[in-house]
Design a protein around this motif. Structure first.
Motif, mmCIF file in Angstrom:
data_model
loop_
_atom_site.group_PDB
_atom_site.id
_atom_site.type_symbol
_atom_site.label_atom_id
_atom_site.label_comp_id
_atom_site.label_asym_id
_atom_site.label_seq_id
_atom_site.Cartn_x
_atom_site.Cartn_y
_atom_site.Cartn_z
ATOM 1 N N ALA A 1 0.852 -1.187 0.000
ATOM 2 C CA ALA A 1 0.000 0.000 0.000
ATOM 3 C C ALA A 1 0.883 1.230 0.000
ATOM 4 C CB ALA A 1 -0.912 0.005 1.227
ATOM 5 N N VAL A 2 0.533 2.198 -0.804
ATOM 6 C CA VAL A 2 1.255 3.465 -0.854
ATOM 7 C C VAL A 2 0.439 4.490 -0.089
ATOM 8 C CG1 VAL A 2 2.207 5.238 -2.345
ATOM 9 C CG2 VAL A 2 2.228 2.855 -3.077
ATOM 10 N N ALA A 3 0.985 5.028 0.962
ATOM 11 C CA ALA A 3 0.227 5.950 1.814
ATOM 12 C C ALA A 3 0.685 7.370 1.605
ATOM 13 C CB ALA A 3 0.403 5.567 3.284
ATOM 14 N N LEU A 4 -0.254 8.270 1.681
ATOM 15 C CA LEU A 4 0.038 9.693 1.565
ATOM 16 C C LEU A 4 -0.849 10.408 2.559
ATOM 17 C CD1 LEU A 4 1.642 11.838 0.027
ATOM 18 C CD2 LEU A 4 -0.235 11.952 -1.587
ATOM 19 N N THR A 5 -0.260 11.193 3.443
ATOM 20 C CA THR A 5 -1.030 11.851 4.482
ATOM 21 C C THR A 5 -1.373 13.259 4.049
ATOM 22 O OG1 THR A 5 0.030 10.552 6.190
ATOM 23 C CG2 THR A 5 -1.023 12.589 6.895
ATOM 24 N N ALA A 6 -2.632 13.610 4.215
ATOM 25 C CA ALA A 6 -3.096 14.954 3.910
ATOM 26 C C ALA A 6 -3.905 15.459 5.086
ATOM 27 C CB ALA A 6 -3.960 14.955 2.657
ATOM 28 N N SER A 7 -4.117 16.761 5.141
ATOM 29 C CA SER A 7 -4.956 17.331 6.186
ATOM 30 C C SER A 7 -6.388 17.341 5.701
ATOM 31 C CB SER A 7 -4.505 18.750 6.523
ATOM 32 O OG SER A 7 -5.364 19.338 7.467
ATOM 33 N N LEU A 8 -7.098 16.264 5.972
ATOM 34 C CA LEU A 8 -8.516 16.176 5.634
ATOM 35 C C LEU A 8 -9.324 16.383 6.889
ATOM 36 C CD1 LEU A 8 -8.583 13.082 3.260
ATOM 37 C CD2 LEU A 8 -8.452 15.475 2.654
ATOM 38 N N ALA A 9 -10.572 16.764 6.735
ATOM 39 C CA ALA A 9 -11.412 16.982 7.903
ATOM 40 C C ALA A 9 -12.015 15.688 8.360
ATOM 41 C CB ALA A 9 -12.528 17.968 7.572
ATOM 42 N N ALA A 10 -12.197 15.528 9.652
ATOM 43 C CA ALA A 10 -12.876 14.362 10.187
ATOM 44 C C ALA A 10 -14.361 14.535 9.951
ATOM 45 C CB ALA A 10 -12.592 14.227 11.680
ATOM 46 N N CYS A 11 -14.882 13.862 8.966
ATOM 47 C CA CYS A 11 -16.262 14.074 8.534
ATOM 48 C C CYS A 11 -17.054 12.805 8.782
ATOM 49 C CB CYS A 11 -16.323 14.423 7.052
ATOM 50 S SG CYS A 11 -15.335 15.861 6.617
ATOM 51 N N SER A 12 -17.968 12.811 9.701
ATOM 52 C CA SER A 12 -18.724 11.599 10.003
ATOM 53 C C SER A 12 -20.053 11.976 10.607
ATOM 54 C CB SER A 12 -17.932 10.722 10.975
ATOM 55 O OG SER A 12 -17.729 11.391 12.196
ATOM 56 N N LYS A 13 -20.787 10.955 11.016
ATOM 57 C CA LYS A 13 -22.069 11.240 11.635
ATOM 58 C C LYS A 13 -21.847 12.003 12.935
ATOM 59 C CE LYS A 13 -22.068 6.567 13.569
ATOM 60 N NZ LYS A 13 -22.768 5.282 13.578
ATOM 61 N N ASN A 14 -22.846 12.772 13.356
ATOM 62 C CA ASN A 14 -22.712 13.612 14.537
ATOM 63 C C ASN A 14 -22.564 12.768 15.789
ATOM 64 O OD1 ASN A 14 -24.165 15.163 16.936
ATOM 65 N ND2 ASN A 14 -23.250 16.644 15.561
ATOM 66 N N LEU B 1 -20.723 11.790 6.075
ATOM 67 C CA LEU B 1 -20.229 12.749 5.099
ATOM 68 C C LEU B 1 -18.994 12.174 4.424
ATOM 69 C CD1 LEU B 1 -20.407 15.594 3.859
ATOM 70 C CD2 LEU B 1 -18.973 16.404 5.748
ATOM 71 N N SER B 2 -19.053 12.030 3.112
ATOM 72 C CA SER B 2 -17.933 11.491 2.353
ATOM 73 C C SER B 2 -16.766 12.463 2.352
ATOM 74 C CB SER B 2 -18.366 11.210 0.910
ATOM 75 O OG SER B 2 -17.242 10.946 0.087
ATOM 76 N N GLN B 3 -15.571 11.946 2.621
ATOM 77 C CA GLN B 3 -14.374 12.776 2.592
ATOM 78 C C GLN B 3 -13.864 12.963 1.171
ATOM 79 O OE1 GLN B 3 -11.833 10.668 5.318
ATOM 80 N NE2 GLN B 3 -13.391 10.745 6.898
ATOM 81 N N THR B 4 -14.370 12.182 0.236
ATOM 82 C CA THR B 4 -13.947 12.332 -1.154
ATOM 83 C C THR B 4 -14.964 13.119 -1.975
ATOM 84 O OG1 THR B 4 -14.892 10.164 -1.697
ATOM 85 C CG2 THR B 4 -12.561 10.241 -1.124
ATOM 86 N N THR C 1 -17.534 1.008 -10.686
ATOM 87 C CA THR C 1 -16.424 1.444 -11.528
ATOM 88 C C THR C 1 -15.214 0.550 -11.245
ATOM 89 O OG1 THR C 1 -15.979 3.121 -9.834
ATOM 90 C CG2 THR C 1 -17.164 3.841 -11.787
ATOM 91 N N LEU C 2 -14.131 0.727 -11.986
ATOM 92 C CA LEU C 2 -12.974 -0.141 -11.799
ATOM 93 C C LEU C 2 -12.415 -0.058 -10.384
ATOM 94 C CD1 LEU C 2 -11.006 0.199 -15.160
ATOM 95 C CD2 LEU C 2 -12.189 -1.828 -14.289
ATOM 96 N N THR C 3 -12.365 1.156 -9.817
ATOM 97 C CA THR C 3 -11.853 1.340 -8.465
ATOM 98 C C THR C 3 -12.831 2.191 -7.667
ATOM 99 O OG1 THR C 3 -10.611 3.357 -8.998
ATOM 100 C CG2 THR C 3 -9.471 1.243 -9.303
ATOM 101 N N MET C 4 -12.608 2.275 -6.363
ATOM 102 C CA MET C 4 -13.498 3.064 -5.509
ATOM 103 C C MET C 4 -12.788 3.339 -4.188
ATOM 104 S SD MET C 4 -17.408 2.158 -4.356
ATOM 105 C CE MET C 4 -18.434 3.334 -3.474
ATOM 106 N N PHE C 5 -13.066 4.486 -3.590
ATOM 107 C CA PHE C 5 -12.543 4.778 -2.261
ATOM 108 C C PHE C 5 -13.403 4.086 -1.203
ATOM 109 C CE2 PHE C 5 -10.404 8.330 -4.348
ATOM 110 C CZ PHE C 5 -9.195 8.367 -3.666
ATOM 111 N N LYS C 6 -12.758 3.376 -0.309
ATOM 112 C CA LYS C 6 -13.429 2.802 0.856
ATOM 113 C C LYS C 6 -13.321 3.819 1.981
ATOM 114 C CE LYS C 6 -12.670 -1.530 2.000
ATOM 115 N NZ LYS C 6 -11.980 -2.740 2.560
ATOM 116 N N GLU C 7 -14.446 4.253 2.504
ATOM 117 C CA GLU C 7 -14.482 5.247 3.569
ATOM 118 C C GLU C 7 -15.098 4.606 4.806
ATOM 119 O OE1 GLU C 7 -15.510 9.267 2.566
ATOM 120 O OE2 GLU C 7 -15.843 8.710 0.478
ATOM 121 N N THR C 8 -14.305 4.521 5.852
ATOM 122 C CA THR C 8 -14.765 3.833 7.060
ATOM 123 C C THR C 8 -15.399 4.772 8.074
ATOM 124 O OG1 THR C 8 -12.581 4.087 8.066
ATOM 125 C CG2 THR C 8 -12.983 2.085 6.778
ATOM 126 N N GLY C 9 -15.263 6.074 7.873
ATOM 127 C CA GLY C 9 -15.835 7.028 8.816
ATOM 128 C C GLY C 9 -14.900 7.385 9.953
#
Length: 582
Positions: free
Chosen positions: A12-25, A566-569, A97-105
Motif C-alpha cells: 500500500a502506498v500511503a500519503l497523508t493529507a490534512s482532511l477533515a474528520a467528517c462523520s455522523k454527529n 459525510l464522504s471525505q472524497t 467502476t474499476l476502483t473506488m474509495f473505501k471510507e470507514t468514517g
C-alpha cells in the motif's frame, strides 16, 4: 474532484493529507469552525482488501424504505456524464467502476478495486500502462455478466461530444491531447467500441496504454468514466433516464423532476464488493422541497420523514433550532468538505484585469457565509485550493478583510460602473446568497443583473463556452486531494471546447497552461508545493475567480435513518451503509 501520487505494484502506498474528520454527529460541540485532523489516503494493492463482503456496520438491520429529499433533480444519472456530487453519491448505489474509495468514517481513505481485483497493475513500472482484471461473479441487473469489453465501451462513449459533461482525465491521457475527441469521437456513427489505447483480453482483462506516464490512473478509474455499459443497453443521450445497474440497487422508476425510485438488484453479489451494503429495500428520492421544508420535515420526523435524509444544507434560519436541541443535533451530519465556492468570472466577457481585481476586493465573504448559516457552513477562502489539499498554502492576493473593501474596489474601477450579469442556480439557498453578492458588489460601484438558471441544467449552462453570463458560482472539490485535479481542470485553457467545460472562467493563459502541463507529469509529493505556487500566481496575475468560502456540510437525517456519513472524497452524504430502524 482528488489527488496524484506514486503507486507501487505491491503493498500500500500511503500519503497523508490534512482532511477533515467528517462523520455522523457524535453530539459534541460543533458551533465553531471545523477542526482539521490528519487523515491517511492509501492504495490497497493486496487483492484481499478489494474483496467483499464489506465489513458489517454495527447494529445495522435490513429492510425498509429510505427517503431522500432534494430541491431539484440531478443533472445527469448517466455515469459517463455525471460530475456533480449529489448524483455521484446516488450513482454509487447502482453503478460500479474499476476502483473506488473505501471510507470507514474513522478518517481512513483506501482506494480499492471495485469491479477490479486491485486498483490496477503498473505493467511497465513507469505508469504508462495499467492493467485491470475484473472479479469473478460480477453481474448486471438482468443477471448477465459484466465484461471488460463493457468497461471499454463505457470509456469509449465518454469520448462522444454529445456526452461531454463528465470527467475527461482518462480520455485526454489516452489521446495525449486536451482535444481528446478531435479524431476518435466514441462508438456512435461507426466509431469503434474500444477507444484507441485500450485493449481487452478475454472477458476480464482491460489494459490502458498512455504515451506519457499517468500515475493517477487508479484514482481516475474511480470516476464514472469506467462504469460498464453494455452496447445493447446504450441509448445515447437518453441513457440519462435509465442507466443499466451494476451495483446493489437498480432504477425502478424515474419521473424527471419529481422522483427516483431504486430497488434491490438481486444479482449484485456482496462477496464481490468491498465497500457497499444493501441494507434498505428501497430508496425513494423526492425532488421539490426547499431546504427549509426539508429541514422542518426531518426535524419533525413524521411518517416517511423519519426514514429520510436531506441533501440541501440546513438553512441559516433553522440552525439555532437544530443545534439548540440535543436530540436533533445528534442527527446532524457536519464537517468541512473538500469544496471551495468561487465566484467565477467569465474572462471572455470581463476582459479588464482591474475589474476582476475589483471584484475580489468588493465581495463580502462574511455576509455570504452568514447567509449560508455562519461558521458551521464554512470558512472564508482566498486561495483556489482547499485547506484539505496536499501542499495547501494560505495566502490572500487581495486583502480586504472578511467583509470586503469597497473603497479599494472603486479605486481600481476608476469611476467606471461595469454592468455584469450574475447567473445562479435557482434554488432557495442560492436566492439568498445572490442578494448578498449583488448588494456587496453594488456598494463598490458595480451594476449587477441577477439571472436565475434552472438548477437541473446549471452546470451545463455555465459550461457552454458561449454562455451569456459574466459571473456565476462554481463549487469544486479535487477528484483526489491534489492541485492536479483542482488547478488543472479549472484553469487549463487548452481544455476549453464548445460545451462541457470545467474551466468556467474560460481563462486561457499560455504560461498557466504550460505550467499545468509540466506539473501533471510529476508525482504528488514533488508537485504539491508547485501547485500551491501556481494557485497564487493565477490569482495574482489573472484574478479569474473570487474565492469565497471553504464549504462545510450541515445536513440532517430522520430519527429512524442511521449511519448517514459525510464522504471525505465527495464532500456530500453517502448512502451505501445507511440502515433503517423500526
Amino acid at each position: 474532484m482528488r489527488q496524484r501520487m506514486a503507486v507501487a505494484v505491491l503493498g500500500a502506498v500511503a500519503l497523508t493529507a490534512s482532511l477533515a474528520a467528517c462523520s455522523k454527529n457524535t453530539g459534541t460541540d460543533t458551533s465553531t469552525q471545523t477542526k482539521h485532523k490528519p487523515q491517511t489516503s492509501s492504495i490497497a494493492m493486496d487483492p484481499k482488501d478489494s474483496m467483499g463482503p464489506a465489513k458489517a456496520v454495527p447494529g445495522a438491520v435490513r429492510g425498509g424504505t429510505f427517503h431522500y429529499l432534494e430541491e431539484s433533480d440531478f443533472e445527469h444519472l448517466d455515469p459517463q456524464r455525471n460530475y456533480v456530487v449529489d448524483a455521484m453519491s446516488m450513482d454509487q448505489l447502482y453503478i460500479r467502476t474499476l476502483t473506488m474509495f473505501k471510507e470507514t468514517g474513522d478518517g481512513t481513505l483506501t482506494l480499492v478495486g471495485d469491479l477490479a481485483t486491485t486498483p490496477g497493475k503498473d505493467v511497465k513500472g513507469d505508469c504508462t500502462q495499467w492493467r485491470f482484471t475484473l472479479k469473478d461473479g460480477l453481474k448486471y441487473e438482468d443477471g448477465s455478466p459484466i465484461t471488460a469489453a463493457d468497461v471499454a465501451y463505457g470509456v469509449a462513449r465518454s469520448f462522444s461530444p454529445t456526452l461531454g459533461e463528465g470527467p475527461t482525465y482518462i480520455q485526454r491521457w489516452l489521446a495525449d491531447s486536451d482535444e481528446y475527441n478531435a479524431k476518435y469521437k466514441g462508438p456512435y456513427d461507426g466509431g469503434a467500441k474500444t477507444p484507441p489505447g485500450v485493449t481487452v483480453d478475454g472477458a476480464k482483462t482491460i489494459t490502458f496504454t498512455f504515451a506519457k506516464p499517468q500515475c493517477d490512473l487508479p484514482f481516475a478509474a474511480s470516476l464514472g468514466t469506467t462504469a460498464p455499459v453494455p452496447p445493447s443497453k446504450d441509448t445515447g443521450t437518453k441513457y440519462d433516464r435509465r442507466p443499466f445497474a451494476s451495483g446493489p440497487y437498480k432504477i425502478d422508476k424515474y419521473i424527471r423532476g419529481t422522483s427516483l425510485t431504486l430497488v434491490r438488484n438481486k444479482y449484485w453479489d456482496p462477496k464481490t464488493d468491498a465497500v457497499r451494503h444493501d441494507y434498505f429495500d428501497k430508496l425513494v428520492a423526492e425532488f421539490g422541497p426547499s431546504n427549509v421544508q426539508q429541514t422542518n420535515r426531518v426535524i419533525a420526523s413524521n411518517g416517511d420523514d423519519a426514514y429520510a435524509t436531506q441533501y440541501e444544507n440546513v438553512p441559516a434560519s433553522l440552525l439555532p433550532k437544530v443545534t439548540g436541541d440535543p436530540a436533533v443535533k445528534k442527527r446532524m451530519v457536519q464537517g468541512l468538505s473538500p469544496f471551495v465556492s468561487y465566484l467565477a468570472i467569465n474572462t471572455q466577457r470581463v476582459t479588464d484585469l482591474n475589474v476582476r481585481k475589483a471584484l475580489n476586493y468588493a465581495l463580502d465573504r462574511g455576509a455570504y457565509l452568514q447567509a449560508r448559516g455562519g461558521n458551521l457552513t464554512g470558512q472564508p477562502a482566498t486561495a483556489l485550493e482547499s485547506p484539505l489539499t496536499i501542499g495547501y498554502q494560505k495566502y490572500d492576493a487581495y486583502p480586504a478583510g472578511t467583509h470586503g473593501d469597497p473603497a479599494k474596489a472603486k479605486q481600481l474601477l476608476g469611476g467606471k460602473h461595469p454592468k455584469l450579469v450574475y447567473a445562479y442556480s435557482n434554488v432557495s439557498a442560492n436566492q439568498a446568497t445572490a442578494v448578498v453578492i449583488k448588494n456587496s458588489l453594488e456598494k463598490a460601484g458595480f451594476q449587477i443583473v441577477l439571472k436565475p438558471v434552472d438548477s437541473s441544467n446549471y452546470y451545463d449552462n455555465i459550461g457552454t463556452k458561449t454562455n451569456p453570463y459574466d459571473l456565476y458560482i462554481n463549487t469544486w472539490a479535487a477528484d483526489w486531494p491534489s492541485g492536479s485535479s483542482i488547478v488543472a481542470p479549472l484553469f487549463n485553457g487548452n481544455t476549453i471546447r464548445a460545451k462541457g467545460n470545467k474551466d468556467y472562467s474560460y481563462l486561457n493563459a499560455p504560461d498557466v497552461n504550460a505550467q499545468i502541463e509540466k506539473l501533471v507529469a510529476e508525482h504528488a509529493e514533488q508537485a504539491a508545493p508547485e501547485w500551491a505556487k501556481l494557485d497564487k500566481m493565477i490569482m495574482t496575475k489573472y484574478a479569474p475567480v473570487v474565492p469565497i468560502i471553504n464549504t462545510s456540510n450541515v445536513t440532517l437525517s430522520g430519527t429512524k435513518c442511521k449511519n448517514v456519513v459525510l464522504s471525505q472524497t465527495l464532500g456530500t452524504p453517502i448512502f451505501y451503509n445507511v440502515y433503517l430502524t423500526t
